[in-house]
Write a protein that holds these residues in place. Structure first.
Motif, PDB file in Angstrom:
ATOM      1  N   ALA A   1       0.828  -1.207   0.000  1.00  0.00           N
ATOM      2  CA  ALA A   1       0.000   0.000   0.000  1.00  0.00           C
ATOM      3  C   ALA A   1       0.861   1.256   0.000  1.00  0.00           C
ATOM      4  O   ALA A   1       0.440   2.302  -0.493  1.00  0.00           O
ATOM      5  N   SER A   2       2.068   1.153   0.543  1.00  0.00           N
ATOM      6  CA  SER A   2       2.946   2.324   0.573  1.00  0.00           C
ATOM      7  C   SER A   2       3.667   2.525  -0.755  1.00  0.00           C
ATOM      8  O   SER A   2       4.073   3.627  -1.081  1.00  0.00           O
ATOM      9  N   VAL A   3       3.797   1.447  -1.520  1.00  0.00           N
ATOM     10  CA  VAL A   3       4.570   1.514  -2.766  1.00  0.00           C
ATOM     11  C   VAL A   3       3.676   1.800  -3.968  1.00  0.00           C
ATOM     12  O   VAL A   3       4.051   2.558  -4.866  1.00  0.00           O
ATOM     13  N   PHE A   4       2.492   1.184  -4.013  1.00  0.00           N
ATOM     14  CA  PHE A   4       1.642   1.277  -5.198  1.00  0.00           C
ATOM     15  C   PHE A   4       0.466   2.223  -4.943  1.00  0.00           C
ATOM     16  O   PHE A   4      -0.306   2.022  -4.006  1.00  0.00           O
ATOM     17  N   PRO A   5       0.305   3.226  -5.824  1.00  0.00           N
ATOM     18  CA  PRO A   5      -0.752   4.226  -5.578  1.00  0.00           C
ATOM     19  C   PRO A   5      -2.160   3.637  -5.531  1.00  0.00           C
ATOM     20  O   PRO A   5      -3.037   4.234  -4.913  1.00  0.00           O
ATOM     21  N   HIS A   6      -2.389   2.487  -6.148  1.00  0.00           N
ATOM     22  CA  HIS A   6      -3.762   1.969  -6.223  1.00  0.00           C
ATOM     23  C   HIS A   6      -4.045   0.898  -5.185  1.00  0.00           C
ATOM     24  O   HIS A   6      -5.108   0.279  -5.215  1.00  0.00           O
ATOM     25  N   VAL A   7      -3.149   0.662  -4.227  1.00  0.00           N
ATOM     26  CA  VAL A   7      -3.329  -0.419  -3.252  1.00  0.00           C
ATOM     27  C   VAL A   7      -3.716   0.123  -1.877  1.00  0.00           C
ATOM     28  O   VAL A   7      -3.107   1.074  -1.380  1.00  0.00           O
ATOM     29  N   TYR A   8      -4.709  -0.508  -1.287  1.00  0.00           N
ATOM     30  CA  TYR A   8      -5.248  -0.158   0.031  1.00  0.00           C
ATOM     31  C   TYR A   8      -5.207  -1.393   0.924  1.00  0.00           C
ATOM     32  O   TYR A   8      -5.025  -2.512   0.437  1.00  0.00           O
ATOM     33  N   VAL A   9      -5.441  -1.194   2.206  1.00  0.00           N
ATOM     34  CA  VAL A   9      -5.307  -2.318   3.135  1.00  0.00           C
ATOM     35  C   VAL A   9      -6.262  -2.149   4.305  1.00  0.00           C
ATOM     36  O   VAL A   9      -6.569  -1.035   4.716  1.00  0.00           O
ATOM     37  N   ASP A  10      -6.797  -3.270   4.815  1.00  0.00           N
ATOM     38  CA  ASP A  10      -7.483  -3.221   6.104  1.00  0.00           C
ATOM     39  C   ASP A  10      -6.902  -4.314   7.008  1.00  0.00           C
ATOM     40  O   ASP A  10      -6.115  -5.135   6.561  1.00  0.00           O
ATOM     41  N   ALA A  11      -7.271  -4.268   8.273  1.00  0.00           N
ATOM     42  CA  ALA A  11      -6.757  -5.258   9.219  1.00  0.00           C
ATOM     43  C   ALA A  11      -7.653  -6.487   9.271  1.00  0.00           C
ATOM     44  O   ALA A  11      -7.242  -7.537   9.755  1.00  0.00           O
ATOM     45  N   GLY A  12      -8.866  -6.351   8.774  1.00  0.00           N
ATOM     46  CA  GLY A  12      -9.759  -7.492   8.630  1.00  0.00           C
ATOM     47  C   GLY A  12     -10.127  -8.165   9.938  1.00  0.00           C
ATOM     48  O   GLY A  12     -10.059  -7.569  11.031  1.00  0.00           O
ATOM     49  N   LEU A  13     -10.495  -9.402   9.800  1.00  0.00           N
ATOM     50  CA  LEU A  13     -11.018 -10.173  10.922  1.00  0.00           C
ATOM     51  C   LEU A  13     -10.005 -10.348  12.051  1.00  0.00           C
ATOM     52  O   LEU A  13     -10.380 -10.665  13.189  1.00  0.00           O
ATOM     53  N   ALA A  14      -8.724 -10.128  11.761  1.00  0.00           N
ATOM     54  CA  ALA A  14      -7.707 -10.329  12.795  1.00  0.00           C
ATOM     55  C   ALA A  14      -7.973  -9.462  14.014  1.00  0.00           C
ATOM     56  O   ALA A  14      -7.640  -9.854  15.135  1.00  0.00           O
ATOM     57  N   VAL A  15      -8.568  -8.295  13.832  1.00  0.00           N
ATOM     58  CA  VAL A  15      -8.817  -7.419  14.979  1.00  0.00           C
ATOM     59  C   VAL A  15      -9.789  -8.079  15.949  1.00  0.00           C
ATOM     60  O   VAL A  15      -9.521  -8.158  17.158  1.00  0.00           O
ATOM     61  N   ALA A  16     -10.904  -8.580  15.439  1.00  0.00           N
ATOM     62  CA  ALA A  16     -11.862  -9.242  16.332  1.00  0.00           C
ATOM     63  C   ALA A  16     -11.274 -10.536  16.894  1.00  0.00           C
ATOM     64  O   ALA A  16     -11.473 -10.861  18.066  1.00  0.00           O
ATOM     65  N   LEU A  17     -10.548 -11.281  16.074  1.00  0.00           N
ATOM     66  CA  LEU A  17     -10.059 -12.589  16.526  1.00  0.00           C
ATOM     67  C   LEU A  17      -8.929 -12.473  17.543  1.00  0.00           C
ATOM     68  O   LEU A  17      -8.750 -13.352  18.378  1.00  0.00           O
ATOM     69  N   THR A  18      -8.138 -11.412  17.463  1.00  0.00           N
ATOM     70  CA  THR A  18      -7.042 -11.276  18.424  1.00  0.00           C
ATOM     71  C   THR A  18      -7.464 -10.473  19.651  1.00  0.00           C
ATOM     72  O   THR A  18      -6.760 -10.489  20.660  1.00  0.00           O
ATOM     73  N   GLY A  19      -8.568  -9.786  19.559  1.00  0.00           N
ATOM     74  CA  GLY A  19      -9.144  -9.132  20.742  1.00  0.00           C
ATOM     75  C   GLY A  19      -8.157  -8.280  21.508  1.00  0.00           C
ATOM     76  O   GLY A  19      -7.645  -7.278  20.988  1.00  0.00           O
ATOM     77  N   ALA A  20      -7.863  -8.698  22.731  1.00  0.00           N
ATOM     78  CA  ALA A  20      -7.021  -7.897  23.611  1.00  0.00           C
ATOM     79  C   ALA A  20      -5.654  -7.593  23.011  1.00  0.00           C
ATOM     80  O   ALA A  20      -5.002  -6.625  23.408  1.00  0.00           O
ATOM     81  N   GLY A  21      -5.205  -8.393  22.075  1.00  0.00           N
ATOM     82  CA  GLY A  21      -3.889  -8.165  21.471  1.00  0.00           C
ATOM     83  C   GLY A  21      -3.945  -7.381  20.172  1.00  0.00           C
ATOM     84  O   GLY A  21      -2.902  -7.163  19.547  1.00  0.00           O
ATOM     85  N   SER A  22      -5.135  -6.948  19.768  1.00  0.00           N
ATOM     86  CA  SER A  22      -5.279  -6.394  18.418  1.00  0.00           C
ATOM     87  C   SER A  22      -4.581  -5.059  18.218  1.00  0.00           C
ATOM     88  O   SER A  22      -4.252  -4.709  17.081  1.00  0.00           O
ATOM     89  N   ALA A  23      -4.344  -4.320  19.293  1.00  0.00           N
ATOM     90  CA  ALA A  23      -3.739  -2.996  19.120  1.00  0.00           C
ATOM     91  C   ALA A  23      -2.385  -3.092  18.426  1.00  0.00           C
ATOM     92  O   ALA A  23      -1.976  -2.180  17.709  1.00  0.00           O
ATOM     93  N   HIS A  24      -1.697  -4.207  18.645  1.00  0.00           N
ATOM     94  CA  HIS A  24      -0.378  -4.349  18.010  1.00  0.00           C
ATOM     95  C   HIS A  24      -0.492  -4.531  16.502  1.00  0.00           C
ATOM     96  O   HIS A  24       0.395  -4.148  15.752  1.00  0.00           O
ATOM     97  N   ILE A  25      -1.569  -5.136  16.067  1.00  0.00           N
ATOM     98  CA  ILE A  25      -1.768  -5.295  14.622  1.00  0.00           C
ATOM     99  C   ILE A  25      -2.066  -3.947  13.990  1.00  0.00           C
ATOM    100  O   ILE A  25      -1.498  -3.592  12.946  1.00  0.00           O
ATOM    101  N   LEU A  26      -2.913  -3.170  14.646  1.00  0.00           N
ATOM    102  CA  LEU A  26      -3.180  -1.819  14.149  1.00  0.00           C
ATOM    103  C   LEU A  26      -1.895  -0.990  14.128  1.00  0.00           C
ATOM    104  O   LEU A  26      -1.632  -0.255  13.182  1.00  0.00           O
ATOM    105  N   ARG A  27      -1.103  -1.129  15.175  1.00  0.00           N
ATOM    106  CA  ARG A  27       0.169  -0.403  15.236  1.00  0.00           C
ATOM    107  C   ARG A  27       1.074  -0.780  14.069  1.00  0.00           C
ATOM    108  O   ARG A  27       1.721   0.082  13.459  1.00  0.00           O
ATOM    109  N   GLU A  28       1.112  -2.076  13.752  1.00  0.00           N
ATOM    110  CA  GLU A  28       1.992  -2.517  12.670  1.00  0.00           C
ATOM    111  C   GLU A  28       1.493  -2.038  11.305  1.00  0.00           C
ATOM    112  O   GLU A  28       2.288  -1.776  10.402  1.00  0.00           O
TER     113      GLU A  28
END
Lengths: 353, 353, 353
Positions: free
Chosen positions: B256-283
């Motif tokens: 997403a940082s290299v290609f102008p047409h690429v986007y990204v979401d964190a997807g289901l990992a946020v709900a599935l990792t729950g208490a640990g999800s902030a690190h995924i958002l941080r990354e």
């Protein structure tokens, strides 16, 4: 501090669109309605570089660029390069680019000594464009590598950046090189992509590196895929420095922990991730031996990246080491020695500065 | 907030074993003697969803499920979907499933507008099952994609989920598609796996997406392996949204940082990792441009996942931004703008909501 | 606590160079002018093992090694193994090595019970070296695996360590095994590398594991590459424990979350990363079900690694759980149960201890 891996910065003052492309990873313009200042690096420039130019922290992009133009490129470069607090730059001279500062100029503006890192692909291209018969390609390449290496602190390759070409790490046969060179010489301006010639270039460079005791920097996004080649290089005793490995820096750190001749830096990721960069440093420091990590800004084009890499390296490492001391994990003298090794001592030893 | 990537939730109240499978990544039962409530997502449901159903935090799984049954699926879904605080759902209608709520129902229960994301593999299967001659396959697929796209906010593919099929990112030839279609039509109920037909489907979708200015969502566990295809798509100007990339979300952020047409979401990992999800958002926030990240719950089947994704997105991002402000890295207005871009503005721009 | 995955430690007191190689990942000497004590593991030994030997924390490497010699290997091993607080060791007996303690000795010195984990590649080599005709290879291997498994708590393979051999996860044909065995028996002392024989060995082990309800440990640096094999094993109901996956432990945790028969440990990375290990535990705990994670030191050669793994597992997990409780995410009884599952209960259930 030794910046063991950087490129020249632009000697002129680019327009806004050009500046934005300098500070974005891919070098492409931002999509319509967006700006590359809306990135971690953009926010870091407004926060940390603005004061170096005499502005308030968090100055807007427009104010920042206007001030940049007002001061002029020479003064901006001088302030940022000097502000990086680097005592030696090792400059990848990459593709010839008259709009980028050369090593001597980087050193002069930055108040540092400077040495050259020879970009292997540029040497190969110079040889390919010389109009030789295919049978002379290998010899001419060897001679030109040796000549360029004689004035340099190290060598660098980007040809295996995405992945190692093919499944075979070994030195290609003379016959296969001549055959591939025939095809190559028909289109010398193309990017070097032939797997035989990439492998030949790296092995020819390894021979020269061994003769002159120079390290080879490998820009790679797939360190694990290099394992075969790195293993094959081991008997030569040539140091290999894996650069720009993010987001696979842990794989690179793992290789540095396993193979005595492998080193690692965090590269441009530190400047580009800005406020989040401490976690990348932490992940490198997780496993890589302290005597195998180096500081390298990986900066290119914009002196801002050189400044930010140095700033975030110092801040991130300082916070990390303070945490280790506070937890009772490392002694104060351990921490000081680790910072010294990573910041300069390892590079001085490996590059024999 | 725009949930740019979700699925319908179950309209009925499943038994315990069925509910457990809904909230586990693979959808398989837990091994004997264990329960899927012993996961980060299970703990998060007991902590955060229990109060939405009128229970104490950390209610036991048995109490939770009993209360769920007592309230009934409609009320549970209404509370959780509305509690997510989403103003627009983009619903992947995936394989037809009468037990899942459709987009309009998701919107009504959640107090939001809702649009459809067309699942490419379902369209292909409908075409394959129509009993056409192989020579008409490509044309019928193109027509059906165009018809479905006319009512949708975007397209989505899961066929390259594990890896890109083969080494060739390019559009397959007409002849190879007809040949492959002949084999495909003999077994239309099978999962689409033929590399030629997967590539054909994606390129046919890219044509339709370009005509209608729609983005394509790609569910992928190997973003780096998509580089060739993503690069080949660039000239079309079709936005590509990489979804569900965990644990390779940093690779997705890099693209997403290299290609102008690429986007990204964190997807289901946020709900599935729950208490640990902030690190995924941080990354994700580490490198991805702020104008390239979106919120997408990736939820499926259980409204709990929709609720948890929104809750942890808000909490995680808020804490992260507060940290950046406290460190002096980002200004308060920077942080507010970043939260706004990721939470809704980017999706509104890309999907033209 | 159950250490479900370790090796014997040296019964003698190695010289400094030998000790350094024991505590470094690759087992190679440190480059000239450097020392393996300048690593996270080296710093952790000086910090935490020194007091176990009666020294001050942060004792120098020279002082540490001198004290180690003074006490003698038996006393050092006794202090460190006992200090690990392990109640059961599952010991991979790997290649026969008379200088390493066997399971019974590990148990006696550590004040614990001990069981054997059979290394598949050693069994295969014993069979290959027996001088049989190729047609008898498969039968002899099956018999020897069954005999060794009868006395063991589990099986372990390292043959697919770097990657799965070839693209086919399935059981090879009888004919292909006989053909490959013919080549193998001509050079039985070589490392097993033939893809057909590696696959044959793993499937033969899976049959034995199913008969005896034993788990198979797979040492792998590429968990995602094992997906096909792991999926093919699912119908057998044989538990698969992915060990030593760092830095791909999140991929391993993902597999453990998707497949009911897959388990994961953090392995030697905990001891080797020392002060930074809590982040690895956090990343495992991010997604892996609590009933799928186990403690395994992965230690080899040096009792220090066994001690450090246990210490950092306890400290890291305790801090992580305390954080979850403080944030209100998990209840106190949740946290206690999670620590118990990961520390011992899961291993007791899976290995039927």
């Amino acid at each position: 501090m030794v910046d063991q891996h950087c490129h020249g910065v632009r000697r002129d003052d680019p327009p806004r669109s050009g500046f934005e492309q300098l500070v974005a990873e891919g070098g492409a313009p931002a999509p319509p309605g967006t700006t590359h200042f809306d990135t971690p690096a953009g926010a870091a420039i407004r926060r940390w570089c603005a004061p170096v130019l005499g502005l308030e922290p968090h100055a807007s992009a427009a104010v920042y660029l206007s001030r940049r133009t007002e001061l002029g490129a020479a003064e901006v470069n001088r302030r940022l390069l000097r502000g990086a607090g680097v005592s030696a730059f090792l400059v990848d001279t990459g593709p010839e680019a008259p709009d980028l500062l050369g090593p001597a100029e980087m050193g002069r503006l930055g108040g540092a000594v400077a040495d050259e890192i020879v970009r292997l692909e540029q040497v190969e291209r110079d040889v390919a464009e010389a109009g030789l018969p295919a049978v002379d390609y290998a010899g001419a390449l060897r001679d030109e590598l040796a000549a360029r290496a004689a004035r340099a602190a190290g060598l660098k390759t980007v040809a295996a950046h995405r992945r190692w070409p093919g499944s075979d790490p070994s030195r290609p046969s003379r016959g296969s090189v001549i055959a591939a060179a025939g095809r190559r010489l028909a289109d010398p301006k193309a990017r070097l992509a032939d797997p035989v010639l990439v492998r030949h270039l790296l092995w020819a460079a390894a021979d020269v590196a061994r003769e002159r005791s120079l390290p080879i920097q490998i820009h790679t996004a797939d360190p694990a895929g290099l394992t075969g080649f790195v293993l094959a290089l081991a008997p030569l005793g040539v140091p290999v420095v894996l650069v720009h490995c993010y987001p696979c820096h842990r794989e690179a750190a793992y290789l540095a922990s396993v193979f005595p001749h492998v080193y690692v830096d965090a590269g441009l990721a530190v400047a580009l991730t800005g406020a989040g960069s401490a976690h990348i440093l932490r992940e490198l420091l997780e496993l890589a031996p302290f005597h195998k990590q180096m500081y390298g800004s990986g900066c290119h084009g914009a002196a801002e990246l050189c400044y930010l890499a140095a700033l975030y390296h110092r801040r991130g490492l300082a916070r990390l080491l303070a945490g280790r001391i506070a937890e009772g994990e490392w002694s104060v003298s351990d921490a000081a020695r680790i910072a010294h090794m990573i910041g300069s001592a390892n590079a001085r030893r490996v590059y024999r500065l």
